[in-house]
Design an enzyme around this catalytic site. Structure first.
Site, PDB file in Angstrom:
ATOM      1  N   ALA A  11      60.841  26.179  59.839  1.00  0.00           N
ATOM      2  CA  ALA A  11      60.177  27.270  59.109  1.00  0.00           C
ATOM      3  C   ALA A  11      61.143  27.923  58.130  1.00  0.00           C
ATOM      4  O   ALA A  11      61.165  29.131  57.959  1.00  0.00           O
ATOM      5  CB  ALA A  11      59.638  28.303  60.106  1.00  0.00           C
ATOM      6  N   ARG A  83      71.510  20.650  51.928  1.00  0.00           N
ATOM      7  CA  ARG A  83      72.884  20.547  51.410  1.00  0.00           C
ATOM      8  C   ARG A  83      73.258  21.754  50.554  1.00  0.00           C
ATOM      9  O   ARG A  83      72.398  22.484  50.066  1.00  0.00           O
ATOM     10  CB  ARG A  83      73.076  19.248  50.637  1.00  0.00           C
ATOM     11  CG  ARG A  83      72.139  19.053  49.475  1.00  0.00           C
ATOM     12  CD  ARG A  83      72.346  17.666  48.911  1.00  0.00           C
ATOM     13  NE  ARG A  83      71.289  17.331  47.995  1.00  0.00           N
ATOM     14  CZ  ARG A  83      71.448  16.607  46.906  1.00  0.00           C
ATOM     15  NH1 ARG A  83      72.634  16.139  46.594  1.00  0.00           N
ATOM     16  NH2 ARG A  83      70.431  16.327  46.127  1.00  0.00           N
ATOM     17  N   ILE A 119      60.567  15.333  55.831  1.00  0.00           N
ATOM     18  CA  ILE A 119      61.200  15.740  54.564  1.00  0.00           C
ATOM     19  C   ILE A 119      62.720  15.865  54.736  1.00  0.00           C
ATOM     20  O   ILE A 119      63.484  15.825  53.784  1.00  0.00           O
ATOM     21  CB  ILE A 119      60.608  17.088  54.058  1.00  0.00           C
ATOM     22  CG1 ILE A 119      59.079  17.006  53.935  1.00  0.00           C
ATOM     23  CG2 ILE A 119      61.206  17.476  52.709  1.00  0.00           C
ATOM     24  CD1 ILE A 119      58.422  18.256  53.337  1.00  0.00           C
ATOM     25  N   ASN A 121      66.565  15.471  55.100  1.00  0.00           N
ATOM     26  CA  ASN A 121      67.504  14.509  54.496  1.00  0.00           C
ATOM     27  C   ASN A 121      68.611  14.086  55.452  1.00  0.00           C
ATOM     28  O   ASN A 121      68.910  14.839  56.381  1.00  0.00           O
ATOM     29  CB  ASN A 121      68.157  15.168  53.266  1.00  0.00           C
ATOM     30  CG  ASN A 121      67.361  14.932  52.000  1.00  0.00           C
ATOM     31  OD1 ASN A 121      66.825  13.853  51.801  1.00  0.00           O
ATOM     32  ND2 ASN A 121      67.297  15.946  51.151  1.00  0.00           N
ATOM     33  N   ARG A 152      59.381  15.034  39.299  1.00  0.00           N
ATOM     34  CA  ARG A 152      60.512  15.456  38.445  1.00  0.00           C
ATOM     35  C   ARG A 152      60.546  14.614  37.173  1.00  0.00           C
ATOM     36  O   ARG A 152      60.710  15.135  36.066  1.00  0.00           O
ATOM     37  CB  ARG A 152      61.829  15.296  39.223  1.00  0.00           C
ATOM     38  CG  ARG A 152      61.991  16.365  40.278  1.00  0.00           C
ATOM     39  CD  ARG A 152      63.258  16.191  41.107  1.00  0.00           C
ATOM     40  NE  ARG A 152      63.441  17.368  41.953  1.00  0.00           N
ATOM     41  CZ  ARG A 152      64.088  17.366  43.110  1.00  0.00           C
ATOM     42  NH1 ARG A 152      64.617  16.256  43.577  1.00  0.00           N
ATOM     43  NH2 ARG A 152      64.205  18.482  43.810  1.00  0.00           N
ATOM     44  N   HIS A 176      65.714   7.710  48.594  1.00  0.00           N
ATOM     45  CA  HIS A 176      65.814   9.033  47.976  1.00  0.00           C
ATOM     46  C   HIS A 176      67.287   9.400  47.904  1.00  0.00           C
ATOM     47  O   HIS A 176      67.820  10.074  48.765  1.00  0.00           O
ATOM     48  CB  HIS A 176      65.049  10.038  48.843  1.00  0.00           C
ATOM     49  CG  HIS A 176      65.071  11.432  48.288  1.00  0.00           C
ATOM     50  ND1 HIS A 176      64.578  11.757  47.057  1.00  0.00           N
ATOM     51  CD2 HIS A 176      65.517  12.593  48.826  1.00  0.00           C
ATOM     52  CE1 HIS A 176      64.721  13.048  46.853  1.00  0.00           C
ATOM     53  NE2 HIS A 176      65.297  13.578  47.914  1.00  0.00           N
TER      54      HIS A 176
END
Ligand code: A3D
Length: 320
Positions: A11, A83, A119, A121, A152, A176
């Site tokens: 969250a 990151r 999602i 990474n 993008r 990705h």
């Protein structure tokens, strides 16, 4: 008919944005789960209180207990660490792999019939690990990256050509990461492929190459500007597009990190490919023909993903 149930595991920045979007679009009732006490509860209450102004009907609940995700139709996973400037996505592997273990076990126990969108990474390795840890069928576990990377690319192209983003399509393949493969030949403005637009003199090859590189570096550009975390608005809208296609059986053709066996010469690997998402989950992986140059770029990207998967297996030998 009861509303669908959407469980958001994590969250933080993306999780909160996902909850807001899911409510505004009335995709279903929303459970926000996080290990941080108070965060999911506070965000759920805040978003619920935007309901009267926005006019949506959705129940939002924040929790620290996996039991509350019971029976979820869709789980979107953002749990873990993003990151910071100077870090690559791959630097997150060790810490986020442990997170995927607990999340996978939580989903397997409480929401084994869900369509799961990862999602976290480094995406291609984390979605692979999440599928392994959860034991859910591979066509029900998918990674979000290609929708964002192509969004993008589309955004940059629409600015360059001075046309509506609605009329720009873009195609991004592969992992990705820095080796992702934006495919100019399959990307169009009003149906006209990009190489033709260069020939027509609407843009130059140099400008197009610059846009392709900016797309590859799209995440890092935003990390560099934000300094405290990574992108979250566009990643959230991208995952919502995938969730909506599943919940409404839209059968959208979307690039996703899907489990590929057979197509593209792969024998069982999660990597970004064009897919069809419908009520059956990943209903189809679309194997397209690549030129020698494109295949070489794709192979390089696949090798990078394989390296990350091997690193996961070294860290956690229970992964096979
Ligand atoms: P952030 O705002 O830090 O939110 C992550 C949340 O995960 C925090 O609220 C944590 O408390 C929570 N968390 C940590 N460990 C656990 C756990 N074990 N169980 C449940 N919750 C936990 O990050 P964010 O929302 O900005 O980003 C989330 C992830 O998405 C990161 O790994 C990013 O790198 C990644 N991301 C991916 C893309 C792609 O396109 C694939 C784009 C942007 C960000």
């Amino acid at each position: 008919m009861a509303r669908p149930k959407i469980a958001l595991i994590g969250a933080g920045q993306i999780g909160g944005t996902l909850a807001h979007l899911a409510a505004i679009k009335e995709l279903g009732d929303v459970i926000l789960f996080d290990i941080s006490e108070g965060t999911p509860q506070g965000k759920a209450l805040d978003i619920a209180q935007s309901g009267p102004s926005e006019g949506f009907d959705a129940i939002l609940k924040g929790t620290n207990d996996y039991a509350d995700i019971a029976g979820a139709d869709v789980c979107i996973v953002t749990a873990g660490v993003p990151r910071k400037p100077g870090m690559s996505r791959d630097d997150l592997l060790g810490i986020n792999l442990k997170v995927m273990k607990s999340v996978g076990e939580g989903i397997a126990k409480h929401a084994p019939d869900a369509f799961v969108i990862c999602i976290t990474n480094p995406l291609d390795a984390m979605v692979w690990a999440l599928q392994q840890f959860s034991g859910l069928p591979a066509h029900k576990v998918v990674g979000m990256a290609g929708v964002l990377d192509s969004a993008r690319f589309r955004h940059f192209l629409s600015v360059e050509f001075g046309v509506s983003m609605k009329d720009v399509t873009a195609f991004v393949l592969g992992g990705h990461g820095d080796t992702m493969v934006p495919l100019a030949r399959y990307s169009t403005v009003g149906g006209i492929p990009l190489p033709d637009l260069v020939e027509m003199g609407w843009t130059s090859q140099e400008t197009l190459d610059g846009i392709i590189q900016r797309t590859r570096d799209g995440g890092a550009e935003i990390v560099g500007l934000l300094k405290t975390g990574s992108a979250f608005y566009a990643p959230a809208t991208s995952a919502i597009e995938m969730a909506e296609s599943y919940l409404k059986d839209q059968k959208r053709v979307l690039p996703c990190a899907a489990y590929v066996e057979g197509a593209f010469g792969l024998d069982g690997l999660y990597v970004g490919v064009p897919t069809v998402i419908g009520a059956g989950g990943i209903e189809k992986v679309i194997g397209i023909k690549l030129s020698a140059d494109e295949q070489a770029m794709f192979d390089k990207s696949v090798d990078a993903v394989k390296g990350l998967v091997a690193a996961c297996k070294t860290i956690d030998p229970s992964l096979v």
